[in-house]
Write a protein that holds these residues in place. Structure first.
Motif, mmCIF file in Angstrom:
data_model
loop_
_atom_site.group_PDB
_atom_site.id
_atom_site.type_symbol
_atom_site.label_atom_id
_atom_site.label_comp_id
_atom_site.label_asym_id
_atom_site.label_seq_id
_atom_site.Cartn_x
_atom_site.Cartn_y
_atom_site.Cartn_z
ATOM 1 N N ALA A 1 1.230 1.134 -9.511
ATOM 2 C CA ALA A 1 1.008 1.661 -8.160
ATOM 3 C C ALA A 1 -0.412 1.340 -7.688
ATOM 4 C CB ALA A 1 1.255 3.168 -8.123
ATOM 5 N N ASP A 2 -1.375 1.462 -8.593
ATOM 6 C CA ASP A 2 -2.760 1.138 -8.238
ATOM 7 C C ASP A 2 -2.910 -0.340 -7.888
ATOM 8 O OD1 ASP A 2 -3.409 3.795 -8.841
ATOM 9 O OD2 ASP A 2 -3.987 3.300 -10.899
ATOM 10 N N ILE A 3 -2.219 -1.200 -8.628
ATOM 11 C CA ILE A 3 -2.250 -2.636 -8.329
ATOM 12 C C ILE A 3 -1.667 -2.881 -6.934
ATOM 13 C CG2 ILE A 3 -1.320 -4.901 -8.960
ATOM 14 C CD1 ILE A 3 -1.331 -3.899 -11.896
ATOM 15 N N ALA A 4 -0.549 -2.220 -6.626
ATOM 16 C CA ALA A 4 0.082 -2.386 -5.306
ATOM 17 C C ALA A 4 -0.868 -1.948 -4.191
ATOM 18 C CB ALA A 4 1.393 -1.596 -5.246
ATOM 19 N N ILE A 5 -1.575 -0.848 -4.412
ATOM 20 C CA ILE A 5 -2.526 -0.353 -3.404
ATOM 21 C C ILE A 5 -3.647 -1.369 -3.194
ATOM 22 C CG2 ILE A 5 -4.286 1.408 -2.946
ATOM 23 C CD1 ILE A 5 -2.331 3.414 -4.374
ATOM 24 N N ASN B 1 2.272 6.948 -6.806
ATOM 25 C CA ASN B 1 1.333 7.935 -7.340
ATOM 26 C C ASN B 1 1.609 9.330 -6.771
ATOM 27 O OD1 ASN B 1 0.038 6.208 -9.099
ATOM 28 N ND2 ASN B 1 -1.565 5.665 -7.650
ATOM 29 N N LEU B 2 2.096 9.404 -5.538
ATOM 30 C CA LEU B 2 2.445 10.697 -4.942
ATOM 31 C C LEU B 2 3.570 11.374 -5.723
ATOM 32 C CD1 LEU B 2 2.140 12.783 -2.648
ATOM 33 C CD2 LEU B 2 3.751 11.397 -1.318
ATOM 34 N N ILE B 3 4.555 10.596 -6.146
ATOM 35 C CA ILE B 3 5.654 11.159 -6.945
ATOM 36 C C ILE B 3 5.092 11.829 -8.201
ATOM 37 C CG2 ILE B 3 7.644 10.544 -8.401
ATOM 38 C CD1 ILE B 3 8.310 8.399 -6.234
ATOM 39 N N ASP B 4 4.161 11.158 -8.877
ATOM 40 C CA ASP B 4 3.542 11.746 -10.077
ATOM 41 C C ASP B 4 2.812 13.040 -9.740
ATOM 42 O OD1 ASP B 4 4.384 9.398 -11.238
ATOM 43 O OD2 ASP B 4 2.431 8.832 -12.031
ATOM 44 N N ARG B 5 2.050 13.020 -8.668
ATOM 45 C CA ARG B 5 1.255 14.205 -8.311
ATOM 46 C C ARG B 5 2.143 15.394 -7.961
ATOM 47 N NH1 ARG B 5 -3.794 12.466 -8.249
ATOM 48 N NH2 ARG B 5 -4.223 10.361 -7.536
ATOM 49 N N ILE B 6 3.237 15.135 -7.258
ATOM 50 C CA ILE B 6 4.144 16.224 -6.899
ATOM 51 C C ILE B 6 4.846 16.743 -8.152
ATOM 52 C CG2 ILE B 6 6.309 16.765 -5.703
ATOM 53 C CD1 ILE B 6 5.317 14.892 -3.430
ATOM 54 N N LYS B 7 5.286 15.825 -9.000
ATOM 55 C CA LYS B 7 6.048 16.180 -10.198
ATOM 56 C C LYS B 7 5.191 16.899 -11.241
ATOM 57 C CE LYS B 7 7.408 12.816 -12.728
ATOM 58 N NZ LYS B 7 8.005 11.603 -13.258
ATOM 59 N N VAL C 1 -4.184 -3.530 0.226
ATOM 60 C CA VAL C 1 -5.405 -3.450 1.039
ATOM 61 C C VAL C 1 -6.069 -4.820 1.127
ATOM 62 C CG1 VAL C 1 -7.723 -2.448 1.144
ATOM 63 C CG2 VAL C 1 -5.761 -0.984 0.635
ATOM 64 N N ALA C 2 -6.112 -5.554 0.018
ATOM 65 C CA ALA C 2 -6.706 -6.900 0.044
ATOM 66 C C ALA C 2 -5.943 -7.803 1.006
ATOM 67 C CB ALA C 2 -6.717 -7.503 -1.366
ATOM 68 N N SER C 3 -4.636 -7.720 1.002
ATOM 69 C CA SER C 3 -3.809 -8.514 1.908
ATOM 70 C C SER C 3 -4.081 -8.139 3.360
ATOM 71 C CB SER C 3 -2.332 -8.309 1.562
ATOM 72 O OG SER C 3 -1.519 -9.023 2.447
ATOM 73 N N MET C 4 -4.221 -6.854 3.619
ATOM 74 C CA MET C 4 -4.508 -6.395 4.982
ATOM 75 C C MET C 4 -5.883 -6.895 5.444
ATOM 76 S SD MET C 4 -2.996 -2.556 4.430
ATOM 77 C CE MET C 4 -3.690 -1.851 5.916
ATOM 78 N N LEU D 1 0.834 -1.201 0.000
ATOM 79 C CA LEU D 1 0.000 0.000 0.000
ATOM 80 C C LEU D 1 0.871 1.254 0.000
ATOM 81 C CD1 LEU D 1 -2.637 1.645 0.368
ATOM 82 C CD2 LEU D 1 -2.449 1.181 2.814
ATOM 83 N N LEU D 2 1.886 1.271 0.836
ATOM 84 C CA LEU D 2 2.784 2.419 0.899
ATOM 85 C C LEU D 2 3.511 2.621 -0.430
ATOM 86 C CD1 LEU D 2 4.117 4.644 2.663
ATOM 87 C CD2 LEU D 2 5.958 2.997 3.063
#
Length: 147
Positions: free
Chosen positions: A123-127, A98-104, A131-134, A91-92
């Motif tokens: 990144a969306d897949i990782a999120i 995605n945060l890197i993209d938004r800042i850039k 969350v599914a794993s959690m 998740l992190l």
């Protein structure tokens, strides 16, 4: 091992986004399996499904809050079952990607297009998998620890 997962997910996400941005024209769609799966280069101004479009600062602050919460709780997370621990790491990694993209650029590079679902990225897949794993850990694995 958790650090390796984080780095692999983040580097893979950023490398593919960089490659797509450098080699494709915005809006271009390359069929891999025609009608089923395409690489489609778009810039997403919102969250999943384009929700909260053009709320750049909200997403930047939310991403930073996720990072801060992760760092604060990490000593406890390390002691949790692997499904929960690695889910938080995934998740992190996705949130940071995605945060890197938004800042850039203020926008997130998306490119995986299954035609029946909005275009997304690694990144969306990782999120989602994080969350599914959690959730799996909370429902099935952490419950076993109480017995």
């Amino acid at each position: 091992m958790a650090f390796c997962l984080f780095v692999v997910l983040l580097v893979l996400d950023q490398a593919v986004k960089s490659y797509v941005s450098a080699t494709m024209v915005l809006g271009e769609s390359i069929p891999v399996i025609p009608g089923v799966f395409h690489f489609t280069y778009i810039l997403n101004p919102g969250a999943a499904f384009g929700m909260l479009e053009n709320q750049r600062w909200f997403f930047i602050l939310a991403g930073m809050a996720i990072i801060a919460a992760f760092l604060y709780y990490y000593p406890r997370l390390r002691r949790q079952v692997a499904w929960f621990h690695y889910g938080c790491v995934a998740l992190l990694a996705g949130a940071v990607g995605n945060l890197i993209d938004r800042i850039k650029d203020g926008l997130v590079v998306d490119y995986l297009d299954f035609r029946i679902w909005p275009v997304f990225n690694i990144a969306d897949i990782a999120i989602v998998l994080g969350v599914a794993s959690m959730i799996y850990a909370l429902m099935y694995k952490m419950k076993d620890m109480d017995d």
